[in-house]
Design a protein around this motif. Structure first.
Motif, PDB file in Angstrom:
ATOM      1  N   SER A 235      47.529  22.255 -76.901  1.00 61.62           N
ATOM      2  CA  SER A 235      47.758  22.713 -75.523  1.00 61.62           C
ATOM      3  C   SER A 235      48.010  21.534 -74.611  1.00 61.62           C
ATOM      4  CB  SER A 235      46.575  23.481 -74.955  1.00 61.62           C
ATOM      5  OG  SER A 235      45.628  23.730 -75.905  1.00 61.62           O
ATOM      6  N   LYS A 236      48.619  21.836 -73.487  1.00 54.99           N
ATOM      7  CA  LYS A 236      48.870  20.815 -72.483  1.00 54.99           C
ATOM      8  C   LYS A 236      47.523  20.252 -72.027  1.00 54.99           C
ATOM      9  CE  LYS A 236      50.907  20.398 -67.998  1.00 54.99           C
ATOM     10  NZ  LYS A 236      50.930  21.152 -66.749  1.00 54.99           N
ATOM     11  N   GLY A 237      47.431  18.951 -71.937  1.00 55.71           N
ATOM     12  CA  GLY A 237      46.184  18.352 -71.479  1.00 55.71           C
ATOM     13  C   GLY A 237      45.093  18.358 -72.528  1.00 55.71           C
ATOM     14  N   TYR A 238      45.484  18.404 -73.816  1.00 55.69           N
ATOM     15  CA  TYR A 238      44.469  18.456 -74.884  1.00 55.69           C
ATOM     16  C   TYR A 238      43.567  17.230 -74.881  1.00 55.69           C
ATOM     17  CZ  TYR A 238      47.567  15.269 -77.441  1.00 55.69           C
ATOM     18  OH  TYR A 238      48.329  14.198 -77.799  1.00 55.69           O
ATOM     19  N   GLN A 239      44.006  16.161 -74.220  1.00 57.22           N
ATOM     20  CA  GLN A 239      43.181  14.953 -74.184  1.00 57.22           C
ATOM     21  C   GLN A 239      41.859  15.202 -73.455  1.00 57.22           C
ATOM     22  OE1 GLN A 239      46.320  15.171 -73.081  1.00 57.22           O
ATOM     23  NE2 GLN A 239      47.545  13.394 -73.651  1.00 57.22           N
ATOM     24  N   ALA A 240      41.845  16.210 -72.582  1.00 63.65           N
ATOM     25  CA  ALA A 240      40.601  16.500 -71.867  1.00 63.65           C
ATOM     26  C   ALA A 240      39.989  17.811 -72.340  1.00 63.65           C
ATOM     27  CB  ALA A 240      40.868  16.557 -70.362  1.00 63.65           C
ATOM     28  N   GLN A 241      40.482  18.333 -73.465  1.00 63.59           N
ATOM     29  CA  GLN A 241      39.989  19.610 -73.973  1.00 63.59           C
ATOM     30  C   GLN A 241      38.783  19.349 -74.876  1.00 63.59           C
ATOM     31  OE1 GLN A 241      43.164  21.931 -75.714  1.00 63.59           O
ATOM     32  NE2 GLN A 241      41.768  22.991 -77.075  1.00 63.59           N
ATOM     33  N   ASP A 245      36.067  24.220 -75.365  1.00 65.05           N
ATOM     34  CA  ASP A 245      37.352  24.740 -74.869  1.00 65.05           C
ATOM     35  C   ASP A 245      38.187  25.287 -76.026  1.00 65.05           C
ATOM     36  OD1 ASP A 245      36.790  24.000 -72.279  1.00 65.05           O
ATOM     37  OD2 ASP A 245      37.837  22.085 -72.396  1.00 65.05           O
ATOM     38  N   LEU A 249      39.550  28.989 -76.627  1.00 60.46           N
ATOM     39  CA  LEU A 249      40.987  29.219 -76.728  1.00 60.46           C
ATOM     40  C   LEU A 249      41.297  30.113 -77.920  1.00 60.46           C
ATOM     41  CD1 LEU A 249      43.201  28.052 -74.929  1.00 60.46           C
ATOM     42  CD2 LEU A 249      43.583  26.286 -76.639  1.00 60.46           C
ATOM     43  N   ARG A 254      44.092  33.162 -77.509  1.00 58.31           N
ATOM     44  CA  ARG A 254      45.194  32.423 -76.884  1.00 58.31           C
ATOM     45  C   ARG A 254      45.735  31.306 -77.765  1.00 58.31           C
ATOM     46  NH1 ARG A 254      42.845  30.865 -71.141  1.00 58.31           N
ATOM     47  NH2 ARG A 254      44.658  29.504 -71.158  1.00 58.31           N
TER      48      ARG A 254
ATOM     49  N   GLN B 126      33.972  19.004 -64.800  1.00 58.99           N
ATOM     50  CA  GLN B 126      34.762  19.161 -66.018  1.00 58.99           C
ATOM     51  C   GLN B 126      35.524  20.478 -65.989  1.00 58.99           C
ATOM     52  OE1 GLN B 126      31.887  18.253 -69.125  1.00 58.99           O
ATOM     53  NE2 GLN B 126      33.593  17.674 -70.429  1.00 58.99           N
ATOM     54  N   SER B 130      39.510  20.847 -65.784  1.00 63.78           N
ATOM     55  CA  SER B 130      39.995  21.228 -67.106  1.00 63.78           C
ATOM     56  C   SER B 130      41.453  21.658 -67.064  1.00 63.78           C
ATOM     57  CB  SER B 130      39.149  22.373 -67.655  1.00 63.78           C
ATOM     58  OG  SER B 130      39.847  23.018 -68.694  1.00 63.78           O
ATOM     59  N   PRO B 131      42.268  21.116 -67.985  1.00 56.96           N
ATOM     60  CA  PRO B 131      43.671  21.532 -68.011  1.00 56.96           C
ATOM     61  C   PRO B 131      43.833  22.965 -68.487  1.00 56.96           C
ATOM     62  CG  PRO B 131      43.203  20.011 -69.799  1.00 56.96           C
ATOM     63  CD  PRO B 131      41.963  20.075 -68.964  1.00 56.96           C
ATOM     64  N   LEU B 132      42.804  23.515 -69.146  1.00 50.22           N
ATOM     65  CA  LEU B 132      42.930  24.879 -69.663  1.00 50.22           C
ATOM     66  C   LEU B 132      42.501  25.935 -68.662  1.00 50.22           C
ATOM     67  CD1 LEU B 132      41.589  24.453 -73.292  1.00 50.22           C
ATOM     68  CD2 LEU B 132      43.920  24.972 -72.616  1.00 50.22           C
ATOM     69  N   TRP B 133      41.331  25.735 -68.069  1.00 50.10           N
ATOM     70  CA  TRP B 133      40.831  26.777 -67.158  1.00 50.10           C
ATOM     71  C   TRP B 133      40.584  26.265 -65.752  1.00 50.10           C
ATOM     72  CZ3 TRP B 133      40.420  29.084 -71.870  1.00 50.10           C
ATOM     73  CH2 TRP B 133      39.829  28.335 -72.888  1.00 50.10           C
ATOM     74  N   PRO B 151      45.491  15.558 -67.422  1.00 57.43           N
ATOM     75  CA  PRO B 151      44.115  15.691 -67.909  1.00 57.43           C
ATOM     76  C   PRO B 151      43.343  14.410 -67.624  1.00 57.43           C
ATOM     77  CG  PRO B 151      45.613  15.368 -69.746  1.00 57.43           C
ATOM     78  CD  PRO B 151      46.456  15.480 -68.534  1.00 57.43           C
TER      79      PRO B 151
END
Lengths: 415, 304
Positions: A235-241, A245, A249, A254, B126, B130-133, B151
């Motif tokens: 996913s976009k921004g996975y570096q902060a996932q 998360d 997901l 998703r 966080q 968060s880029p996801l939520w 991110p």
């Protein structure tokens, strides 16, 4: 007034003798999630077979476990039973004399030699923990998404990327649920999960230990190269996932594929409605022999300073029984008993995963034995470089170079 | 009239001194001592002099992580000095103006995050980032800056700055309160005299209030310094003990934690950890010493 005195004395004597017989045991563990399982299922079963012993399960959360346990052992306040991490962390405790030797404990006979290695001295002469369970690495996939897109479970790496491309092309779902924020997944799930197919499982692992192979060999570098190819499908921004998360997901439907280990089966069973199946790490070319990471993960030992070693022994022998193997495998879904008893696995995903043992060759996580011993800690280094590779910040060959250099620094055969 | 030494003072000091000695001074001395030992693989400790320090400063691996942590710590401190304290000063100056409505309300609001647990602050931020939520991307989208979103907590280039700003957000109430207290202690007649003389509010601030609160600003600086070089909790909560990505958020506190308590399969080494702790102590000692010798002696409290 003599009677009350007598009464008191008798009562006191009764209470004391009660204490002498009925042992109290406490278990140290990092499996916070298992607390209800122990309290509602495992311990009652144990009490039925061994009346008079009471056991308390007192877990500490995983990241703090090792340090908290170390502190308690040093201070002499640790519980009687110690849940053992595999290989070096426990071996370190055993060397320092914190764990009782289990040599000759009858229960050990119920485990194959390979299951005991994780909790033995290097020469295999001393055993310090009773094996409990292993976890198997693989991938979960969302059955509905696969059916909707007409996708088949991938067998080779080419299939795997073809599947990912098709999912990505829809633009609706994330192909792979994985993040690099927590770092450990990139090593413990990805590198040591898909890698055995590259380095031929035990052959590569033992090759590194004997010094015949190096991390800079193609078998290891190509693993990191494959990992780098995953980046566009995250996913976009996975570096902060974070790991949580990623779980959300996949659990919310998703994401289509979730690289993981069997320990997550029970999480998704409890926390999501997604219908999922599992497939094993894809092989490099069609027809290649397959390897799985079947990691000996949990054992249990006795605190050498425990005041109740006899009862602790009884408990460990119960852990080696068929009853426990059955209960643990089927209730702690995704943790597979290491004993030689024939157990019927009821959960379909768990059954699928344990079935891989008969199709593929098993190996443990690459660096679990010996390689984590020195400074720099290879485990921590692997977390770091593998995340950097997946973040596309480090070239696979540089990652290999760094790990090999760190290893050679303290390990003579690797020089 | 010079008074002789009062023995009664001793009675009042002793309890605090005892508590301080037992729970602060002794452990500190013991840490300094422990740093001079090393542990072999069987857990036996032996005296090894300055060997641990030599390893930390000369071994390429150790010195790289030590200096990386030190540099990150300086950046962490720098951002607090550049952002937290000026904002604290600004807020205090605004709050101490007369005729500010709801001043107490604002004061409470700005101070509130200080009372929150660091774990909650880390968790909430966080989620926000968060880029996801998270909501940050959408919020930026409303002002047309969606492409600016990244991110932040996951990138080597921005993780430390983001964490520092989270910490600034939480602790800005501290300097604000200290400076505010100093500002309202300035006697009204001094300000009134300036007003009568026709000084502008800006000039009143710059030439009267600011010089009068300089000692407090010095105090805020040194408190920030000590707190930042002891920091650990926020980084650990958000990024874990490995302070990723690629140790870009590793500060002395997290380095100490990994060394002393161990992390995952890194086996704990209390002696080496004590050496790291001693170095942290020396850094703080040097900073505080520098402040007391060179800065504070030149700051004079105005007799009012």
């Amino acid at each position: 007034m003599r009677t009350p005195f007598h009464l008191t004395a008798t009562a006191l004597a009764l209470v004391c003798s009660g204490f002498a017989h009925a042992g109290n045991l406490t278990i140290e563990s990092w499996r916070v999630d298992d607390k209800p399982l122990w309290e509602d299922v495992l311990l009652p079963a144990f009490y039925k077979a061994n009346p008079g012993i009471t056991v308390k399960f007192l877990p500490t959360s995983p990241p703090e476990y090792d340090s908290a346990l170390n502190t308690r052992l040093t201070a002499g306040t640790a519980g009687d039973l110690i849940t053992c991490r595999p290989f070096d962390v426990s071996l370190d405790l055993a060397k320092k004399g914190y764990l009782e030797k289990l040599n000759g404990t009858p229960g050990l006979k119920n485990f194959p030699e390979s299951a005991q290695v994780a909790w033995q001295s290097d020469d295999g002469k001393n055993t310090h923990c009773m094996p409990m369970a292993s976890v198997i690495h693989g991938f979960f996939y969302n059955k509905k998404i696969f059916a909707d897109l007409g996708l088949a479970v991938p067998v080779t790496e080419a299939d795997f990327f073809a599947v990912l491309d098709k999912i990505k092309a829809t633009g609706k779902t994330t192909p792979l649920a994985l993040g690099t924020a927590d770092q450990w997944e990139t090593n413990q799930i990805v590198f040591t999960g898909i890698g055995p197919n590259h380095w031929k499982g035990e052959e590569g692992r033992k090759g590194l230990i004997s010094g015949k192979q190096k991390f800079t060999d193609p078998a290891f570098v190509s693993t990191w190269e494959t990992m780098a190819k995953w980046a566009p499908y995250l996913s976009k921004g996975y570096q902060a996932q974070t790991y949580g998360d990623s779980q959300n997901l996949f659990g919310s439907g998703r994401a289509a594929i979730y690289p993981t280990g069997s320990w997550d089966i029970s999480y998704f069973e409890q926390n999501s409605k997604v219908d999922f199946g599992a497939f094993k790490p894809p092989v490099q070319k069609a027809g290649d022999a397959c390897y799985i990471s079947d990691h000996t993960d949990i054992g249990m030992g006795i605190n050498s300073k425990s005041k109740n070693k006899a009862d602790a022994q009884t408990f460990l022998n119960w852990l080696a029984s068929k009853e426990f193997a059955d209960l643990y495998t089927n209730k702690a879904t995704g943790f597979f008993s290491l004993s030689s008893h024939a157990i019927e696995v009821k959960n379909p995903v768990a059954k699928e995963m344990i079935g891989w043992r008969s199709q593929c060759k098993s190996t443990i996580r690459l660096n679990a034995q010996i390689m984590n011993r020195g400074t720099p800690s290879m485990e921590n280094e692997l977390w770091n470089v593998s995340s950097q590779v997946m973040n596309l910040k480090m070239a696979p060959k540089d990652a290999a170079q760094q790990i090999q250099a760190g290893f050679a620094k303290w390990y003579a055969p690797a020089k | 009239m010079k008074q002789g030494f009062s023995w009664r003072v001793l009675v009042f000091i002793t309890p605090a001194l005892l508590v301080y000695a037992v729970f602060s001074a002794l452990p500190l001395l013991d840490t300094l001592r422990l740093g001079l030992y090393s542990t072999d693989e069987n857990g036996l400790r032996s005296f090894s002099g300055l060997a641990n320090y030599a390893t930390i400063l000369h071994d390429p691996q150790w010195s790289a992580s030590f200096w990386n942590a030190m540099l990150n710590n300086l950046k962490f401190f720098g951002i607090h000095m550049l952002v937290q304290n000026p904002i604290g000063l600004l807020l205090a100056a605004l709050l101490s103006l007369r005729k500010v409505r709801f001043a107490t309300f604002y004061r409470t609001v700005f101070f509130l995050p200080t009372l929150l647990s660091v774990v909650i602050v880390g968790f909430v931020w966080q989620l926000i980032l968060s880029p996801l939520w998270g909501v940050s991307e959408r919020l930026l989208g409303w002002v047309g800056l969606e492409s600016w979103f990244a991110p932040w907590l996951g990138l080597e280039s921005s993780a430390l700055t983001t964490l520092s700003l989270m910490s600034v957000w939480q602790f800005v109430g501290m300097p604000m309160m200290l400076i505010y207290a100093a500002m309202i202690a300035i006697p009204e007649d001094v300000i009134e005299a300036a007003v009568v003389e026709g000084a502008s509010p800006w000039r009143i601030f710059y030439e009267i209030r600011l010089p009068l609160i300089l000692p407090t600003l010095g105090l805020v600086t040194i408190l920030t310094f000590v707190a930042n070089f002891n920091a650990f909790d926020l980084i650990y909560t958000v990024k874990g003990g490995l302070a990723g990505p690629n140790y870009s958020t590793d500060i002395l506190g997290t380095l100490f934690y990994r060394t002393f308590f161990g992390y995952q399969s890194q086996v704990a080494s209390p002696t080496m950890g004590a050496a790291v702790a001693t170095l942290m102590f020396l850094v703080i000692l040097l900073g505080v010493g520098f402040y007391f010798l060179l800065v504070q002696r030149r700051l004079q409290r105005f007799a009012l």
